[in-house]
Design an enzyme around this catalytic site. Structure first.
Site, short mmCIF file in Angstrom:
data_model
loop_
_atom_site.label_atom_id
_atom_site.label_comp_id
_atom_site.label_asym_id
_atom_site.label_seq_id
_atom_site.Cartn_x
_atom_site.Cartn_y
_atom_site.Cartn_z
N GLY A 80 45.44 33.76 54.60
CA GLY A 80 46.89 34.86 54.65
C GLY A 80 46.97 35.70 53.45
O GLY A 80 46.65 35.48 52.52
N ASN A 132 47.20 33.78 50.30
CA ASN A 132 46.73 34.09 48.85
C ASN A 132 46.78 34.75 47.94
O ASN A 132 46.65 34.22 46.43
CB ASN A 132 45.15 34.85 49.62
N GLU A 178 50.95 41.77 56.88
CA GLU A 178 50.71 41.02 57.91
C GLU A 178 52.15 40.39 58.32
O GLU A 178 51.72 39.53 59.42
CB GLU A 178 50.00 40.47 57.47
N ASN A 235 43.66 49.73 49.19
CA ASN A 235 42.33 50.65 48.83
C ASN A 235 42.08 51.52 49.14
O ASN A 235 42.96 52.77 49.42
CB ASN A 235 41.37 49.25 49.79
N GLY A 262 35.90 50.78 41.28
CA GLY A 262 36.81 49.78 40.28
C GLY A 262 37.99 50.73 40.88
O GLY A 262 38.65 49.77 42.33
N ASP A 289 43.71 40.61 47.25
CA ASP A 289 44.66 39.60 47.21
C ASP A 289 44.82 38.97 45.72
O ASP A 289 45.93 39.38 45.16
CB ASP A 289 45.03 38.06 48.44
#
Length: 290
Positions: free
Chosen positions: A43, A47, A139, A180, A204, A232
């Site tokens: 999760g 995490n 989430e 990301n 990076g 995470d």
């Protein structure tokens, strides 16, 4: 009882990860044999809380599990890593969240999340102190994230994953958003956010203020064992490094180093060194660029 603040207070998901490791990921409609199955705590919220605890000595988790055997195992795993779990609700009638994950030999993965209790909890009755650093993800139900943003009085961070349209109120409250590169493209409003960290995998990471790049740091070369918990671990490390008043560049370098250690570990909640070790390890890299 210690009066020391936790390194971070994490509001987010707690899952049981059920992981099948195969040579390659299946295509649509395809069955692949020869997999190896195992289960572990996961999760995004859990995490990040575990990573924050291992990096900073302690962390606080706000979330929910079901009143089942899996929930009890998740609570034990969190406590064992140094995470305070007094504000993790145990919801009768809801199953503990579960993630079904397939990982190939290169560490790439496919994930289906069944949220269970993660979608049902609220922060009603939960107090957040004025000096607590709060880290959320997406989430869990958006109402819980909105509640956290209103309760948080200190440094508030959102890992905007999985990507979705963000309410203006939430985005304006964020002191930092972490995504990301794919999530950055999927959420156009981030171009106007006050501070956004973007990860680029092997290329990076970078920091943006109102869409303008203000810092970047290269990734570390590493053999990939599992990418599930790397993002995470990066999030937790970046938050702690910024709160330790490192420069943007140094904080990114620290988070990249932590992420590299995470991808080299098969666990979604990898073993990590204290934050200070990563600060020292990356100091020369930052100094060489200045």
């Amino acid at each position: 009882m210690s009066t020391r603040l936790p390194a971070a207070t994490v509001v987010g998901s707690i899952n049981l990860d059920i992981i099948a490791t195969t040579d390659r990921l299946p295509t649509a409609g395809e069955t692949i044999g020869g997999g190896v199955l195992h289960q572990q705590p996961g999760g995004k919220g859990a995490n990040q809380a575990v990573a924050a605890a291992r990096l900073g000595g302690s962390a606080r988790m706000i979330g929910a599990v079901g009143d089942d055997a899996q929930g009890r195992l998740m609570l034990e795993a969190l406590s064992g890593a140094g995470v305070e779990t007094a504000d993790v609700a145990v919801l009768d009638g809801d199953a503990t969240g579960t993630a079904l994950i397939v990982v190939d030999r290169d560490g790439e993965n496919q994930i289906v999340v069944c949220p269970g209790a993660n979608a049902e909890f609220s922060l009603q009755g939960v107090e957040v102190g004025p000096d607590e650093t709060v880290l959320c993800q997406l989430e869990v139900g958006l109402p819980a994230v909105m509640e956290a943003s209103r309760k948080a009085q200190g440094f508030f961070v959102l890992n905007a994953a999985p990507a979705m349209d963000l309410p203006v109120e939430l985005l304006e409250r964020c002191d930092l958003v972490i995504v990301n590169e794919t999530e950055y493209e999927l959420i156009p409003a981030l171009a106007e956010a006050k501070l956004v960290a973007v990860t680029y995998g092997k290329d990076g990471s970078a920091m943006f203020e109102h869409g303008r790049k203000v810092a970047e740091a290269p990734a570390s070369a590493v053999t990939v064992a599992n990418t599930i918990g790397a993002g995470d671990a990066f999030c937790a490390a970046l938050v702690l490094a910024l709160r330790a008043r490192l420069s943007y560049e140094h904080a990114l370098a620290v988070a990249n180093a932590v992420g590299a250690d995470a991808v080299g570990d098969p666990s979604s909640q990898p073993a990590l060194a204290p934050l200070e070790e990563y600060v020292e390890r990356t100091a020369s890299l930052v100094a060489a660029k200045s």
